[in-house]
Design a protein around this motif. Structure first.
Motif, PDB file in Angstrom:
ATOM      1  N   VAL A 193       1.026  -1.455  -0.102  1.00  0.00           N
ATOM      2  CA  VAL A 193      -0.062   0.310  -0.209  1.00  0.00           C
ATOM      3  C   VAL A 193       0.526   1.106   0.191  1.00  0.00           C
ATOM      4  CG1 VAL A 193      -1.765   1.253   1.244  1.00  0.00           C
ATOM      5  CG2 VAL A 193      -2.154  -0.965   1.249  1.00  0.00           C
ATOM      6  N   GLY A 194       1.631   0.948   0.893  1.00  0.00           N
ATOM      7  CA  GLY A 194       3.041   2.268   0.758  1.00  0.00           C
ATOM      8  C   GLY A 194       4.020   2.705  -0.314  1.00  0.00           C
ATOM      9  N   ALA A 222      -9.511   3.361   0.512  1.00  0.00           N
ATOM     10  CA  ALA A 222      -9.931   3.874   1.576  1.00  0.00           C
ATOM     11  C   ALA A 222      -8.797   4.168   2.529  1.00  0.00           C
ATOM     12  CB  ALA A 222     -10.947   3.779   1.944  1.00  0.00           C
ATOM     13  N   VAL A 223      -8.034   2.567   2.468  1.00  0.00           N
ATOM     14  CA  VAL A 223      -6.656   2.070   2.971  1.00  0.00           C
ATOM     15  C   VAL A 223      -5.696   3.121   2.977  1.00  0.00           C
ATOM     16  CG1 VAL A 223      -4.991   0.531   3.587  1.00  0.00           C
ATOM     17  CG2 VAL A 223      -7.499  -0.261   3.279  1.00  0.00           C
ATOM     18  N   VAL A 224      -5.424   3.462   1.053  1.00  0.00           N
ATOM     19  CA  VAL A 224      -4.652   4.311   0.482  1.00  0.00           C
ATOM     20  C   VAL A 224      -4.476   5.502   0.872  1.00  0.00           C
ATOM     21  CG1 VAL A 224      -3.213   5.340  -1.852  1.00  0.00           C
ATOM     22  CG2 VAL A 224      -4.248   2.190  -1.700  1.00  0.00           C
ATOM     23  N   ALA A 225      -6.059   6.007   0.550  1.00  0.00           N
ATOM     24  CA  ALA A 225      -6.152   7.660   1.551  1.00  0.00           C
ATOM     25  C   ALA A 225      -5.347   7.916   2.845  1.00  0.00           C
ATOM     26  CB  ALA A 225      -7.795   8.180   1.619  1.00  0.00           C
ATOM     27  N   LEU A 226      -5.905   7.038   3.334  1.00  0.00           N
ATOM     28  CA  LEU A 226      -5.389   7.132   5.226  1.00  0.00           C
ATOM     29  C   LEU A 226      -3.357   6.759   5.112  1.00  0.00           C
ATOM     30  CD1 LEU A 226      -5.505   6.103   8.211  1.00  0.00           C
ATOM     31  CD2 LEU A 226      -5.489   3.966   7.846  1.00  0.00           C
ATOM     32  N   GLU A 227      -3.547   6.127   4.355  1.00  0.00           N
ATOM     33  CA  GLU A 227      -1.777   6.160   4.245  1.00  0.00           C
ATOM     34  C   GLU A 227      -1.040   7.195   3.626  1.00  0.00           C
ATOM     35  OE1 GLU A 227       2.581   4.673   4.372  1.00  0.00           O
ATOM     36  OE2 GLU A 227       0.372   3.779   5.709  1.00  0.00           O
ATOM     37  N   LEU A 228      -1.459   7.691   2.842  1.00  0.00           N
ATOM     38  CA  LEU A 228      -1.430   9.484   1.765  1.00  0.00           C
ATOM     39  C   LEU A 228      -1.186  10.585   3.218  1.00  0.00           C
ATOM     40  CD1 LEU A 228      -3.910   9.921  -1.786  1.00  0.00           C
ATOM     41  CD2 LEU A 228      -0.915   9.767  -1.110  1.00  0.00           C
ATOM     42  N   ALA A 229      -3.254  10.454   3.833  1.00  0.00           N
ATOM     43  CA  ALA A 229      -2.738  11.508   5.328  1.00  0.00           C
ATOM     44  C   ALA A 229      -1.486  11.474   6.032  1.00  0.00           C
ATOM     45  CB  ALA A 229      -4.655  11.219   5.450  1.00  0.00           C
ATOM     46  N   ARG A 230      -1.489   9.662   6.071  1.00  0.00           N
ATOM     47  CA  ARG A 230      -0.409   9.665   7.262  1.00  0.00           C
ATOM     48  C   ARG A 230       1.909  10.284   6.732  1.00  0.00           C
ATOM     49  NH1 ARG A 230       3.552   7.119   8.488  1.00  0.00           N
ATOM     50  NH2 ARG A 230       3.916   6.024   6.851  1.00  0.00           N
ATOM     51  N   ARG A 231       1.496  10.233   5.393  1.00  0.00           N
ATOM     52  CA  ARG A 231       2.578  10.450   5.038  1.00  0.00           C
ATOM     53  C   ARG A 231       2.480  11.741   4.897  1.00  0.00           C
ATOM     54  NH1 ARG A 231       6.185   5.885   1.137  1.00  0.00           N
ATOM     55  NH2 ARG A 231       4.934   4.011   1.911  1.00  0.00           N
ATOM     56  N   GLY A 236       5.006  17.235   7.504  1.00  0.00           N
ATOM     57  CA  GLY A 236       4.930  18.456   8.082  1.00  0.00           C
ATOM     58  C   GLY A 236       3.251  19.037   7.533  1.00  0.00           C
ATOM     59  N   ALA A 237       2.925  18.650   6.561  1.00  0.00           N
ATOM     60  CA  ALA A 237       1.383  18.788   6.453  1.00  0.00           C
ATOM     61  C   ALA A 237       0.169  19.356   7.135  1.00  0.00           C
ATOM     62  CB  ALA A 237       1.596  18.240   4.843  1.00  0.00           C
ATOM     63  N   GLU A 238      -0.223  19.826   6.640  1.00  0.00           N
ATOM     64  CA  GLU A 238      -1.703  19.949   7.153  1.00  0.00           C
ATOM     65  C   GLU A 238      -2.683  18.820   6.512  1.00  0.00           C
ATOM     66  OE1 GLU A 238      -5.412  23.216   8.997  1.00  0.00           O
ATOM     67  OE2 GLU A 238      -3.901  23.557   7.688  1.00  0.00           O
ATOM     68  N   VAL A 239      -3.377  18.131   6.826  1.00  0.00           N
ATOM     69  CA  VAL A 239      -3.999  17.354   6.984  1.00  0.00           C
ATOM     70  C   VAL A 239      -5.375  18.084   7.526  1.00  0.00           C
ATOM     71  CG1 VAL A 239      -5.515  14.987   5.859  1.00  0.00           C
ATOM     72  CG2 VAL A 239      -3.169  15.340   5.236  1.00  0.00           C
ATOM     73  N   ALA A 240      -6.948  18.143   6.872  1.00  0.00           N
ATOM     74  CA  ALA A 240      -7.342  19.183   7.107  1.00  0.00           C
ATOM     75  C   ALA A 240      -8.972  17.492   7.163  1.00  0.00           C
ATOM     76  CB  ALA A 240      -8.079  20.473   6.306  1.00  0.00           C
TER      77      ALA A 240
END
Length: 385
Positions: A193-194, A222-231, A236-240
């Motif tokens: 997924v990473g 959804a699992v890919v989106a979670l990994e995107l958000a985590r990275r 240091g980016a803001e995920v609103a």
């Protein structure tokens, strides 16, 4: 080297687990056909339109009513028992029970669709040596304010329904949708997924170098989106906002490991029940049935179907092996059923746990969650913040 995808296809279900079929023919009924028939019978009994997700008891049904409806169903050639109808009290639930091989389901045994199975040589032919720009280029879902867009990672099926749902969420906000690897052409190489998230992340950063980012994902996406958000947060980016809609439940406790070829076999068996396939249909015949149920949009042809199942199996295998790492950002999690979800481990010990919405459709199909008014209302409010 490409893995060996000589699919291990499960055998047809035994006589006591047959799928729904007509009494006067050997042809099985697909899940949606059974669902439509049940809605018709319930509507006639209750005197008003019944949707696939209406609960029999909420409609005022009782044991006498279920006996009447089951008798009507049998007259129409649908093999169903009163006990099953009582245990699965919506047309959608009962249809899945009857067609996807639930214990005690009545009907005609079916076989997996052989036209969709790929031998190793064919699997290699639908695989690409590298990623291309088309693999990571999002398509527009909704026009609107480009300063605060929503980026979506689609699932492998029902993308048209997902796009329609997202368009209802946005309220004047631009939205763009990423496809899963292999959805638009040959399957690019990935083992985790990473790796998929990293490819999408490079494109996302190129389109929007700075946050805040708003992300959503459906199913495997959804699992890919979670990994995107985590990275993103790790850099240091803001995920609103992060929203996960009907992510896969993962293996059951004690279930043995399953690789892509095993998962592909299960997928083909599921398709047999979902679309009433007996095993010998051509790709064109399978495509006609799948197109009728809008699993895929109009860009998918018969020749694309084997590749799409293989692409799903490879990513599903990567998702099953995925280790959910901590995530401490704002998130919404929409689940079908009361059981804890593996993705919740990503928030273990986090100061801000996800806002979990547990729906009660109880279905294999994600369509009920995608269309659920609670999901739409919650997403509209979350995007307005």
């Amino acid at each position: 080297m490409q893995p060996n995808f000589r699919t291990r296809i499960p055998p047809p279900p035994p006589a006591d687990g047959r799928r729904a079929g007509r009494a006067d023919t050997a042809d099985p009924l697909g899940c949606r056909a059974v669902e439509r028939l049940l809605c018709e019978l319930w509507s006639a009994h209750f005197g008003h339109r019944v949707s696939p997700y209406d609960d029999f008891f909420d409609l005022g049904g009782d044991s006498l009513a279920i006996t009447t409806i089951v008798a009507a169903a049998r007259e129409r050639g649908l093999r169903v028992r009163s006990s099953a109808a009582l245990r699965h009290p919506t047309p959608a639930r009962l249809a899945e029970h009857l067609t996807l091989g639930g214990p005690g389901a009545g009907g005609t045994p079916t076989g997996p669709p052989r036209a969709l199975a790929l031998d190793p040589g064919a699997a290699a032919a639908v695989s690409a040596p590298d990623w291309t720009a088309a693999d990571v280029r999002p398509e527009p879902i909704a026009e609107g304010d480009p300063a605060a867009p929503l980026f979506v990672v689609h699932s492998d099926r029902h993308v048209r329904a997902e796009r329609a749902a997202v368009a209802r969420w946005t309220g004047g906000r631009a939205a763009h949708g990423y496809a899963l690897p292999g959805a638009r052409g040959p399957i690019p190489p990935f083992g985790s997924v990473g790796e998929v998230a990293e490819r999408l992340l490079a494109d996302l950063r190129g389109r929007r170098p700075d946050g805040p980012y708003r992300l959503a994902g459906f199913g495997l996406g959804a699992v890919v989106a979670l990994e995107l958000a985590r990275r993103l947060r790790g850099s240091g980016a803001e995920v609103a906002l992060l929203a996960l809609v009907a992510p896969p439940a993962g293996p059951a406790p004690g279930e043995p490991d399953a690789g892509p070829d095993d998962l592909l076999g299960r997928r083909l068996a599921l398709l047999a029940g979902r679309f009433g396939l007996t095993g010998g249909e051509s790709l064109a015949e399978i495509h006609d049935r799948i197109a009728e149920e809008e699993w895929y949009d109009g860009t998918v042809g018969p020749g694309d179907l084997p590749r799409l199942q293989l692409a799903w199996a490879r990513l599903a295998s990567a998702v099953r092996a995925h280790a959910y790492e901590p995530y401490d950002g704002r998130a919404l999690l929409f689940l079908d059923g009361p059981d804890p979800h593996p993705a919740e481990r990503a928030w273990a010990g986090a100061a801000r746990p996800p806002d979990v919405h547990r729906l009660d459709h109880g279905l294999e199909s994600p369509l009920a969650v995608i269309h659920d008014p609670q999901v739409a209302e919650t997403m509209r409010k979350a995007l307005d913040v």
